[in-house]
Design a protein around this motif. Structure first.
Motif, PDB file in Angstrom:
ATOM      1  N   VAL A 231       7.455  10.260   6.936  1.00  0.00           N
ATOM      2  CA  VAL A 231       6.427   9.228   6.840  1.00  0.00           C
ATOM      3  C   VAL A 231       5.380   9.433   7.935  1.00  0.00           C
ATOM      4  O   VAL A 231       5.702   9.488   9.129  1.00  0.00           O
TER       5      VAL A 231
ATOM      6  N   ARG B 235       0.843  -1.183   0.000  1.00  0.00           N
ATOM      7  CA  ARG B 235       0.000   0.000   0.000  1.00  0.00           C
ATOM      8  C   ARG B 235       0.883   1.239   0.000  1.00  0.00           C
ATOM      9  O   ARG B 235       1.964   1.260   0.586  1.00  0.00           O
ATOM     10  N   GLY B 236       0.389   2.265  -0.680  1.00  0.00           N
ATOM     11  CA  GLY B 236       1.157   3.489  -0.775  1.00  0.00           C
ATOM     12  C   GLY B 236       1.386   4.143   0.577  1.00  0.00           C
ATOM     13  O   GLY B 236       0.635   3.946   1.536  1.00  0.00           O
ATOM     14  N   THR B 237       2.432   4.927   0.642  1.00  0.00           N
ATOM     15  CA  THR B 237       2.815   5.620   1.871  1.00  0.00           C
ATOM     16  C   THR B 237       2.185   7.003   1.902  1.00  0.00           C
ATOM     17  O   THR B 237       1.956   7.622   0.860  1.00  0.00           O
TER      18      THR B 237
ATOM     19  N   ARG C  69      -0.022  -2.046   8.477  1.00  0.00           N
ATOM     20  CA  ARG C  69       0.037  -0.600   8.350  1.00  0.00           C
ATOM     21  C   ARG C  69       0.587  -0.007   9.639  1.00  0.00           C
ATOM     22  O   ARG C  69       0.074  -0.276  10.728  1.00  0.00           O
TER      23      ARG C  69
ATOM     24  N   LEU D   9      -4.181   4.706  -2.873  1.00  0.00           N
ATOM     25  CA  LEU D   9      -3.161   4.092  -2.023  1.00  0.00           C
ATOM     26  C   LEU D   9      -3.096   2.579  -2.196  1.00  0.00           C
ATOM     27  O   LEU D   9      -2.018   1.987  -2.126  1.00  0.00           O
TER      28      LEU D   9
ATOM     29  N   GLU E 260      -6.944   7.610   4.545  1.00  0.00           N
ATOM     30  CA  GLU E 260      -6.833   6.207   4.135  1.00  0.00           C
ATOM     31  C   GLU E 260      -8.107   5.735   3.449  1.00  0.00           C
ATOM     32  O   GLU E 260      -8.057   4.974   2.485  1.00  0.00           O
TER      33      GLU E 260
ATOM     34  N   HIS F  46       2.695   4.091   6.675  1.00  0.00           N
ATOM     35  CA  HIS F  46       3.258   3.243   5.619  1.00  0.00           C
ATOM     36  C   HIS F  46       3.028   1.781   5.969  1.00  0.00           C
ATOM     37  O   HIS F  46       2.621   1.433   7.083  1.00  0.00           O
ATOM     38  N   SER F  47       3.291   0.935   4.989  1.00  0.00           N
ATOM     39  CA  SER F  47       3.102  -0.503   5.156  1.00  0.00           C
ATOM     40  C   SER F  47       4.445  -1.190   5.325  1.00  0.00           C
ATOM     41  O   SER F  47       5.433  -0.811   4.693  1.00  0.00           O
TER      42      SER F  47
ATOM     43  N   SER G  99       1.591   6.704  -3.594  1.00  0.00           N
ATOM     44  CA  SER G  99       1.764   7.383  -2.315  1.00  0.00           C
ATOM     45  C   SER G  99       1.209   8.797  -2.401  1.00  0.00           C
ATOM     46  O   SER G  99       1.074   9.368  -3.496  1.00  0.00           O
TER      47      SER G  99
ATOM     48  N   TYR H  89       2.972  10.707   3.237  1.00  0.00           N
ATOM     49  CA  TYR H  89       4.070  11.559   3.698  1.00  0.00           C
ATOM     50  C   TYR H  89       3.531  12.928   4.107  1.00  0.00           C
ATOM     51  O   TYR H  89       2.458  13.359   3.650  1.00  0.00           O
TER      52      TYR H  89
END
Length: 750
Positions: free
Chosen positions: A239, A229-231, A325, A358, A351, A242-243, A393, A233
């Motif tokens: 960050v 999954r996308g981060t 996550r 994401l 999310e 993130h995953s 992301s 920022y």
């Protein structure tokens, strides 16, 4: 009558067994042995047998009679044999062997007598006797008339008919072995050709179909390869969420031999009570009636913990690759960021709102496995693997450091004033980017399940309130833009004003004296604001409310953003001209009001608030967010004049917002006291607020503070919090102090 095939010939035999011809002239012959036996056929004697001695004494005669079936009936004759009804040896006589039938007369009529004779009795051929020979028919000698036909008693001569030559019957045509051989060979070759062609079709043409048909039974179920999954920022690349690679633990209840022992061993490692694990380990039925062979025990387990579980070698317990996550900041921006479920789908916050961006596309692996105890992947067997496609992301406009400090200050202030709900928004006025957006209460996004749903709300976009006096700058700006009043103009402000039976008054009574625009702003005059709104009229006031962004979501990017409500003039009641200008009977969100003040600070141009700065694809490609919506609300000159008027709130002695002043910086803003709207009704308590900008002479940032407390005004509850947050923001972004002093304001000009 003698049996067919066993009757005697016309020649008789004497008592010594010697045969004589019918006329007694033929020499005596004796026949015997196998060669004589072969002379007999089932149909009697042939022409060759005529004139041979009688063979009644032949020892093979009984055998030949048996072969002929011992039947009685007509005998087929050859062309040389007399017709049926011709001379036969007469009857039988066991005594003397004399002739048993009378001869025929000259007319060919047969007599009726029958002679019997067996042993030693001979037969003559002198007269035409009726009868049949046993195995051999009488053969005509030279000069002997042909025997009459059977049943007529007349010869062919008597009937004066020519004797037709009798054709020898052809034997039945036998099947040709060559034809059978050729037909059999053709049939065999045809079958081989058909089989060969079919084999070629199966192994060449239909090979994929047959191969796939057999392969289907050996393929494993698809094994999901999770897509990262996308981060998320912050604006500087820090960050926020993130995953990370993890493991999930599952159980096959049909293979767990000791559920209680397994639950006891797994509980301390997974941090799950045994009472919750045990029901998943015992055999159970699924809704379709089949036994469950898969039950999740835990998701997102650390790799080290998973290795410890693997080392326990518990029957029926398995480990597989998973994703977890992580939110490094815990509650940092949690109400904004939101969280994902166990399946890594976004549920709330950013999310949830940007889940399609994401979340990537999972891959899968299908491989060939053995059967039975060999339920493992077959080396070099069929393998099909689809690579996962990672998600994109998001880079937010949020500043992590500023967000942290804002949340800290807000939390301390809410605890001090016993507020149940509060929010702070920090916005860059030039771009509309939200630099910080804090909510109280908050929760830990890394462990969201124990939290309450109300703790997870983003207050800035879901908190619907009557803004109170922070709504008044909209009226002042509209009045300036429409020329109702000049920046240095005054109005006689009475002590009270009545609208629709409702009396409105000021906390600081002007007693009808002339009050400057700055004075009305500094002391938050309700009466003076209502008087300005009267000059504008309901429709123009309503138009400016909409142009400043009230009545619809800002489109910042948070899911479930409230739209608020602005009454159309046709829906106003008798008291609406008094309540609406001072911020009642108007439903707004803190974010909407923050955008209003940002428009004033930005030279009168409203800029859509935003949370998303750019999107980063899996390949690193950066795509900036769409440009925010902007529109001109008031002129830059009137916006500047309005900012100057609003500076009186933090500088005029006795003003409502003195606690918001920041040493070294010019600050413009407004205090407010309103109500919270829940399900269309006012909730107990008051909503204290302060929204301001700094530096006032060249604004950079807008900060809004809202707090739902049991009681208290914005000047005492929200203004101090604003001061602390704005001071940190200016310091954080290194904004130099203002080089000029605020103007001197006159509240009651003479």
């Amino acid at each position: 009558m003698p049996r067919r095939g066993s009757s005697r010939s016309a020649a008789g035999r004497d008592s010594q067994g010697r045969g004589t011809t019918g006329d007694g002239d033929a020499p005596e012959r004796r026949l015997g042995g196998i060669s004589d036996a072969r002379s007999y056929t089932p149909r009697g004697r042939t022409v060759r047998d005529a004139g041979r001695p009688d063979r009644s004494a032949d020892p093979f005669r009984p055998a030949l009679q048996v072969l002929d079936g011992g039947r009685k009936g007509p005998v087929r004759r050859t062309p040389t044999q007399p017709a049926r009804g011709s001379d036969r040896a007469g009857g039988r006589d066991d005594q003397d062997g004399t002739a048993g039938r009378a001869g025929r007369d000259g007319t060919g009529r047969a007599g009726s007598g029958r002679a019997a004779g067996r042993e030693g009795a001979g037969r003559t051929a002198g007269g035409p006797e009726r009868g049949r020979t046993g195995g051999n028919r009488a053969v005509r000698g030279p000069g002997v008339a042909p025997a009459p036909r059977r049943g007529t008693g007349r010869t062919a001569t008597d009937r004066k008919q020519p004797v037709r030559p009798h054709r020898k019957p052809r034997p039945p045509k036998l099947a040709s072995p060559n034809r059978r051989l050729r037909f059999g060979s053709f049939l065999a070759l045809t079958l081989f050709a058909v089989i060969g062609i079919r084999l070629i079709v199966i192994q060449v043409v239909d090979t994929p179909a047959y191969a796939d048909g057999g392969l289907a039974g050996r393929l494993s179920n698809p094994v999901v390869i999770p897509a990262p999954r996308g981060t998320i920022y912050d604006r500087d690349g820090a960050v926020l969420a993130h995953s990370v690679e993890a493991r999930y633990v599952y159980a096959d209840p049909t293979e767990v031999t000791d559920p209680a022992a397994a639950a006891a061993a797994l509980s301390p490692l997974l941090g799950i009570p045994k009472s919750q694990l045990l029901p998943r380990l015992v055999p159970q039925k699924r809704p379709d009636g089949n036994e469950s062979q898969f039950e999740y025990l835990a998701r997102g387990v650390d790799i080290d913990t998973a290795k410890q579980i693997t080392g326990l070698n518990i029957a029926g317990i398995g480990i597989h690759r998973d994703e977890r996550r992580e939110v490094p900041g815990g509650d940092l921006g949690a109400n904004l960021i939101g969280f994902t479920g166990d399946d890594m789908h976004g549920l709330e916050g950013i999310e949830g709102r940007y889940d399609d961006v994401l979340r990537g596309v999972n891959g899968e692996r299908i491989f060939e496995i053995g059967g039975g105890d060999l339920n493992k992947a077959i080396p070099d067997g069929y393998l099909k693997e689809t690579d996962p496609q990672p998600g994109s992301s998001l880079v937010l406009t949020i500043d992590r450091d500023l967000q942290f400090e804002v949340q800290r200050i807000l939390s301390e202030a809410m605890a001090r004033v016993r507020a149940t709900t509060g929010t702070v928004v920090v916005m860059d006025i030039r771009t509309g980017e939200v630099l910080a957006q804090a909510s109280h209460p908050t929760y830990d996004a890394a462990n969201w399940k124990p939290s309450k749903p109300t703790d997870r709300e983003d207050v800035a976009t879901s908190f619907v309130v009557d803004p109170g006096s922070v709504h008044k700058p909209i009226v002042f700006g509209a009045a300036l833009e429409e020329g109702v009043i000049a920046p240095d103009g005054t109005l006689p402000v009475p002590a009270t004003i009545n609208k629709g039976g409702t009396t409105y008054r000021d906390s600081r009574n002007a007693q009808g004296a002339q009050m400057s625009l700055a004075g009305m702003m500094a002391y938050s005059s309700n009466v003076g604001t209502i008087m300005l709104a009267d000059q504008l009229g309901p429709q123009r006031l309503h138009d400016y409310q909409l142009r400043f962004g009230l009545g619809k979501p800002t489109g910042e990017g948070m899911p479930g953003e409230a739209a608020g409500r602005v009454l159309d003039p046709k829906d106003w009641n008798g008291s609406s001209p008094g309540s609406i200008p001072i911020g009642h009977s108007v439903d707004v969100t803190p974010l909407q009001m923050t955008a209003v003040y940002a428009a004033i600070a930005n030279g009168g141009t409203w800029v859509q608030p935003s949370l998303i700065r750019e999107t980063v694809g899996p390949d690193g490609t950066r795509t900036p967010a769409a440009a925010p919506e902007t529109r001109r609300v008031i002129s830059p000159e009137n916006a500047a004049a309005l900012r100057t008027v609003m500076e009186a709130v933090t500088t005029v002695p006795g003003a409502t917002g003195l606690k918001a002043a920041i040493p070294g910086y010019r600050v413009a803003g407004k205090t407010g006291t309103g109500s919270r709207v829940v399900d269309g009704r006012y909730a107990p308590g008051e909503v204290a607020s302060f929204i301001g900008m700094a530096p006032a002479d060249n604004p950079r940032y807008v900060v809004s503070v809202f707090a739902h407390t049991p009681g208290g005004g914005g000047g005492d509850i929200a203004a101090p919090t604003f001061k602390d947050i704005m001071a940190f923001t200016l310091l954080h972004y290194r904004v130099p102090p203002t080089g000029t002093e605020p103007p001197e304001f006159v509240v009651f000009p003479k």
